[in-house]
Design an enzyme around this catalytic site. Structure first.
Site, PDB file in Angstrom:
ATOM      1  N   HIS A 147      -3.022  -8.426  23.007  1.00 14.89           N
ATOM      2  CA  HIS A 147      -3.281  -7.501  24.256  1.00 14.89           C
ATOM      3  C   HIS A 147      -2.006  -7.037  24.797  1.00 14.89           C
ATOM      4  O   HIS A 147      -2.121  -6.670  26.115  1.00 14.89           O
ATOM      5  CB  HIS A 147      -4.210  -8.425  25.169  1.00 14.89           C
ATOM      6  CG  HIS A 147      -5.587  -8.750  24.615  1.00 14.89           C
ATOM      7  ND1 HIS A 147      -5.572  -9.663  23.963  1.00 14.89           N
ATOM      8  CD2 HIS A 147      -6.588  -8.220  25.113  1.00 14.89           C
ATOM      9  CE1 HIS A 147      -7.192  -9.821  23.708  1.00 14.89           C
ATOM     10  NE2 HIS A 147      -7.627  -9.173  24.267  1.00 14.89           N
TER      11      HIS A 147
ATOM     12  N   ASP B 267      -2.624  -2.374  18.492  1.00 16.96           N
ATOM     13  CA  ASP B 267      -2.962  -3.362  19.155  1.00 16.96           C
ATOM     14  C   ASP B 267      -4.534  -3.849  18.798  1.00 16.96           C
ATOM     15  O   ASP B 267      -5.221  -2.703  18.368  1.00 16.96           O
ATOM     16  CB  ASP B 267      -3.198  -2.953  20.727  1.00 16.96           C
ATOM     17  CG  ASP B 267      -3.256  -4.333  21.641  1.00 16.96           C
ATOM     18  OD1 ASP B 267      -2.159  -4.464  22.105  1.00 16.96           O
ATOM     19  OD2 ASP B 267      -4.278  -4.792  21.843  1.00 16.96           O
ATOM     20  N   GLY B 268      -4.982  -5.151  18.664  1.00 15.76           N
ATOM     21  CA  GLY B 268      -6.238  -5.508  18.362  1.00 15.76           C
ATOM     22  C   GLY B 268      -7.313  -5.131  19.151  1.00 15.76           C
ATOM     23  O   GLY B 268      -8.533  -4.830  18.969  1.00 15.76           O
ATOM     24  N   HIS B 269      -6.924  -4.760  20.492  1.00 11.39           N
ATOM     25  CA  HIS B 269      -7.761  -4.339  21.473  1.00 11.39           C
ATOM     26  C   HIS B 269      -7.367  -2.936  22.053  1.00 11.39           C
ATOM     27  O   HIS B 269      -6.365  -2.671  22.714  1.00 11.39           O
ATOM     28  CB  HIS B 269      -7.783  -5.276  22.874  1.00 11.39           C
ATOM     29  CG  HIS B 269      -8.991  -4.823  23.311  1.00 11.39           C
ATOM     30  ND1 HIS B 269      -9.252  -3.850  23.904  1.00 11.39           N
ATOM     31  CD2 HIS B 269      -9.868  -5.966  24.302  1.00 11.39           C
ATOM     32  CE1 HIS B 269     -10.702  -4.089  24.788  1.00 11.39           C
ATOM     33  NE2 HIS B 269     -10.756  -5.342  24.876  1.00 11.39           N
TER      34      HIS B 269
ATOM     35  N   HIS C  58     -16.228  -5.625  18.156  1.00 13.40           N
ATOM     36  CA  HIS C  58     -16.315  -6.035  19.771  1.00 13.40           C
ATOM     37  C   HIS C  58     -16.687  -4.737  20.338  1.00 13.40           C
ATOM     38  O   HIS C  58     -15.935  -3.752  20.357  1.00 13.40           O
ATOM     39  CB  HIS C  58     -14.823  -6.191  20.044  1.00 13.40           C
ATOM     40  CG  HIS C  58     -14.648  -7.018  21.319  1.00 13.40           C
ATOM     41  ND1 HIS C  58     -14.185  -6.121  22.309  1.00 13.40           N
ATOM     42  CD2 HIS C  58     -14.801  -8.220  21.801  1.00 13.40           C
ATOM     43  CE1 HIS C  58     -14.031  -6.736  23.479  1.00 13.40           C
ATOM     44  NE2 HIS C  58     -14.466  -8.222  23.042  1.00 13.40           N
TER      45      HIS C  58
ATOM     46  N   GLU D 283     -18.691 -10.770  20.814  1.00 10.31           N
ATOM     47  CA  GLU D 283     -19.049  -9.922  21.961  1.00 10.31           C
ATOM     48  C   GLU D 283     -19.484  -8.525  21.170  1.00 10.31           C
ATOM     49  O   GLU D 283     -18.764  -7.568  21.486  1.00 10.31           O
ATOM     50  CB  GLU D 283     -18.247  -9.690  22.881  1.00 10.31           C
ATOM     51  CG  GLU D 283     -17.662 -11.109  23.473  1.00 10.31           C
ATOM     52  CD  GLU D 283     -16.713 -11.004  24.634  1.00 10.31           C
ATOM     53  OE1 GLU D 283     -15.620 -10.372  24.280  1.00 10.31           O
ATOM     54  OE2 GLU D 283     -16.678 -11.585  25.589  1.00 10.31           O
TER      55      GLU D 283
ATOM     56  N   GLU E 258     -22.310  -6.617  27.612  1.00 12.67           N
ATOM     57  CA  GLU E 258     -21.181  -6.853  28.635  1.00 12.67           C
ATOM     58  C   GLU E 258     -20.947  -5.884  29.611  1.00 12.67           C
ATOM     59  O   GLU E 258     -21.019  -4.671  29.241  1.00 12.67           O
ATOM     60  CB  GLU E 258     -19.816  -7.173  27.856  1.00 12.67           C
ATOM     61  CG  GLU E 258     -18.830  -7.691  28.771  1.00 12.67           C
ATOM     62  CD  GLU E 258     -17.244  -7.905  28.088  1.00 12.67           C
ATOM     63  OE1 GLU E 258     -17.492  -8.054  26.859  1.00 12.67           O
ATOM     64  OE2 GLU E 258     -16.244  -7.874  28.834  1.00 12.67           O
TER      65      GLU E 258
ATOM     66  N   CYS F 250     -18.363  -4.809  31.049  1.00 16.11           N
ATOM     67  CA  CYS F 250     -17.162  -4.046  30.639  1.00 16.11           C
ATOM     68  C   CYS F 250     -17.539  -2.870  29.581  1.00 16.11           C
ATOM     69  O   CYS F 250     -17.264  -1.875  29.456  1.00 16.11           O
ATOM     70  CB  CYS F 250     -16.067  -4.707  30.052  1.00 16.11           C
ATOM     71  SG  CYS F 250     -15.189  -5.475  31.415  1.00 16.11           S
TER      72      CYS F 250
ATOM     73  N   CYS G  55     -12.520 -10.088  32.946  1.00 15.54           N
ATOM     74  CA  CYS G  55     -12.224  -8.624  32.718  1.00 15.54           C
ATOM     75  C   CYS G  55     -13.500  -7.916  33.431  1.00 15.54           C
ATOM     76  O   CYS G  55     -13.034  -6.687  33.916  1.00 15.54           O
ATOM     77  CB  CYS G  55     -12.449  -8.404  31.116  1.00 15.54           C
ATOM     78  SG  CYS G  55     -14.031  -9.385  30.487  1.00 15.54           S
ATOM     79  N   CYS G  56     -14.595  -8.275  33.743  1.00 10.36           N
ATOM     80  CA  CYS G  56     -15.367  -7.377  34.282  1.00 10.36           C
ATOM     81  C   CYS G  56     -15.598  -7.123  35.766  1.00 10.36           C
ATOM     82  O   CYS G  56     -15.481  -5.979  36.136  1.00 10.36           O
ATOM     83  CB  CYS G  56     -17.015  -8.151  34.217  1.00 10.36           C
ATOM     84  SG  CYS G  56     -17.208  -8.393  32.316  1.00 10.36           S
TER      85      CYS G  56
HETATM   86 ZN   LIG Z   1     -15.759  -7.858  30.684  1.00 12.23          ZN
END
Ligand SMILES: [Zn+2]
Length: 622
Positions: free
Chosen positions: A143, A191-193, A253, A305, A321, A323, A396-397
């Site tokens: 990340h 990046d993986g995300h 994801h 997720e 989620e 997010c 994160c949310c």
């Molecule tokens: Zn989140």
């Protein structure tokens, strides 16, 4: 630092597109649910978030990285991103209603970040404190670029909200390092995300520095080429299974896919790449038709997720989620600006009032991470199901919710070549290019929206009003993009009234959604409804709707919930069926006895504000 797309004080300022966004200070929201959310965000949510920045370790971690504190690193490797989203929320809130406390927080935090930042521009408290020898070597799950993206978005917000150059300077040093390593030096890692792509494009829009856009384009073109090392979750998880231009459906994801799409549209718009835009639109159409919950939520699987397969939309196991709802709104907003098509504003509305709004309690200090469409009585599942919580280990949310609520004004209206387009109906004032509109409405409780021209530059212009797909158009015929166009030589004092159809509706699922077959849901206006046990006489699980159930809207002020419009539905009560062998059998020889009943539904976004009882959006049809 000058903003080349000056005057837009909002999260997004594309240099081209069919619609131009307004700044958060061009739209004053005065009441309605949006106004309430902004008020509780300021009074309760953001103060809670600021407290959590200390408690959760986000700020102490950076003190450690700056060589200033004692103790050890706390939390996840992406802990810094919580602070960056909190900074962005504070910056937009300051842009909306200036506050010296907010200014001091941003300034002090920017100074801390500058002290923690390495001389080469690198900044990530986890890798600096815990794994300095692993920097840039485990991007599949580190990340590092994801955190950089949130830092950049916070910096753009600070710059546009008039909070000085300190935070943007930190972000630019990090962005310049990314450019040097991953563009100039040619390191092909990604990046993986996904997240940094959309942030880099916005930094390009802020600064005019073309290498940020170039890097964003390269990162998007590099995804799907097997550059992400295997993590045990497979290449679908991080959308690395196919090049972005070839993938035809959302996978893996959910938040990663949706942030990636925001970046894809940003790059497509700034580079004039129509084929890149078209591939995102293609995935949007597939996603909406086959993988979107009635609330606008995304992600059918707890495992990873993740998105499920087409039509895999279980109500009880839905992940949705918070997010993902935010990322979907970001993506849809970019598509709306690029194309001017109201279907994106329709989905933003559905997501805002349902999947997104349900994330937060009525008092603004408890949050859902996961937003299922059904809660059973047992409640034994994962800790993230059940009730809303004040905070999460993986948080994160909540700060993500706060940054969107603070910037809601950005998503209400736009200007085009010929007037003002209104996408979301909220009471307040819209100022756009010499035009000032007052908006009076009790939406979404009532469908009447009255516009009064307070100021106009003179001459003819067009007021474009979105006619939601759920509303019968009435006397207004929407154009191909879904907007009613009222073109006039408007004078100050002129008014126009829009009446949307707020008749409650029974909604059935597509026949291929196995998990919902035989069920119905209720909607009214933009609101999806649910049944909570607390409002029913007798067991909710024995109630059923019928295809001809009559639905009545009833205004109420519910303790713990606040103002609402309930739906009383004619229903039937089926006999309780205690456990008796296998829950299967042959076709019944006679219809089960049923007695008339009334079922009471509450807007989904207002659920879980009273007890922890059973809830369901989808209810069997008898
Ligand atoms: Zn989140």
């Amino acid at each position: 630092m000058s903003d080349r797309t000056d005057r837009v004080r909002g999260p997004l300022a594309p240099s081209t597109g069919v619609q131009r966004p307004l700044g958060i200070d061009d739209v004053e929201i005065e009441g309605g649910p949006f106004g309430r959310w902004q008020r509780i965000n300021r009074e309760a949510g953001i103060p809670l978030g600021l407290e959590q920045m200390e408690k959760s370790g986000a700020v102490p971690n950076l003190r450690l990285a700056a060589g200033e504190g004692a103790g050890s690193f706390q939390g996840f490797r992406f802990q810094d991103s919580d602070l960056y989203k909190q900074l962005e929320a504070v910056a937009w809130e300051h842009g909306r209603l200036p506050d010296d406390g907010y200014r001091a927080f941003v300034s002090e935090t920017a100074a801390l970040l500058a002290r923690a930042q390495r001389p080469d521009g690198y900044l990530n408290s986890h890798y600096q404190m815990v794994k300095p020898d692993k920097i840039w070597t485990e991007l599949e799950y580190s990340h590092e670029m994801y955190c950089a993206g949130h830092l950049i978005q916070a910096a753009v917000a600070a710059a546009r909200a008039g909070l000085g150059d300190e935070l943007p300077a930190v972000a630019r040093r990090f962005a310049d390092l990314l450019v040097q390593r991953f563009l100039v030096d040619g390191d092909d890692a990604i990046d993986g995300h996904a997240e940094v792509e959309t942030a880099l494009v916005e930094l390009y829009r802020l600064t005019g520095e073309g290498s940020y856009l170039e890097l964003a384009r390269k990162l998007i073109d590099n995804r799907g080429r097997g550059l992400i090392a295997e993590t045990g979750l497979g290449p679908l998880y991080a959308q690395d299974h196919l090049p972005v231009r070839e993938a035809d459906t959302a996978v893996g994801h959910a938040v990663r896919q949706l942030y990636l799409e925001a970046g894809v549209v940003d790059v497509a718009v700034e580079t004039g790449d129509e084929t890149l835009l078209a591939c995102s639109v293609r995935r949007w159409e597939d996603l909406v038709a086959t993988k979107t919950a009635i609330t606008g939520g995304h992600g059918s699987r707890h495992d990873g997720e993740a998105f499920g397969e087409r039509y895999e939309l279980p109500p009880d196991r839905a992940y949705n989620e918070s997010c993902a709802a935010i990322a979907s709104i970001h993506w849809n907003w970019r598509l709306l600006l690029a194309t001017g098509h109201g279907r994106y504003a329709d989905l933003i509305e559905r997501t805002l009032y349902n999947a997104f709004a349900a994330s937060t309690s009525a008092d603004g200090v408890r949050f859902f991470y996961v937003n299922p469409l059904q809660r059973r009585a047992d409640l034994f599942e994962d800790a993230y199901l059940g009730r809303r919580r004040e905070w999460f280990a993986c948080a994160c949310c909540p700060p993500n919710i706060m940054r969107l609520v603070a910037s809601l004004g950005h998503y209400v209206a736009t200007t085009g070549d010929d007037g003002v387009s209104v996408h979301q109906y909220v009471p307040g004032t819209i100022r756009a290019g010499g035009i000032t509109l007052a908006v009076e409405t009790d939406y979404p409780w009532d469908g009447r929206v009255r516009f009064t021209v307070r100021d106009t530059p003179g001459g003819e212009w067009t007021l474009k009003l979105r006619v939601p797909a759920w509303s019968a158009p009435g006397e207004l015929t929407p154009n191909a993009d879904g907007y009613a166009e009222i073109r006039r030589d408007w004078r100050a004092g002129d008014t126009f009234t829009l009446d949307l159809d707020m008749t409650p509706r029974l909604v059935l699922p597509h026949r291929r959604i196995d998990a919902l077959r035989g069920c119905a849901a209720i909607e009214r206006g933009p609101l999806v409804y649910c049944f909570e046990q607390i409002d029913q006489d007798g067991d909710l699980e024995d109630l059923a709707l019928t295809p001809d159930s009559r639905l009545r809207a009833v205004e109420r002020d519910l303790p713990g919930v606040g103002r609402t419009v309930l739906i009383e539905a004619d229903a039937v009560r089926l006999p309780p069926s205690p456990p008796d062998g296998l829950p299967y059998g042959g076709p019944p020889t006679s219809l089960p006895a049923r007695t008339p009943a009334t079922a009471v539904a509450v807007p989904y976004y207002q659920w879980d504000n009273r007890d922890g009882g059973v809830m369901r959006v989808w209810t069997p049809l008898a």
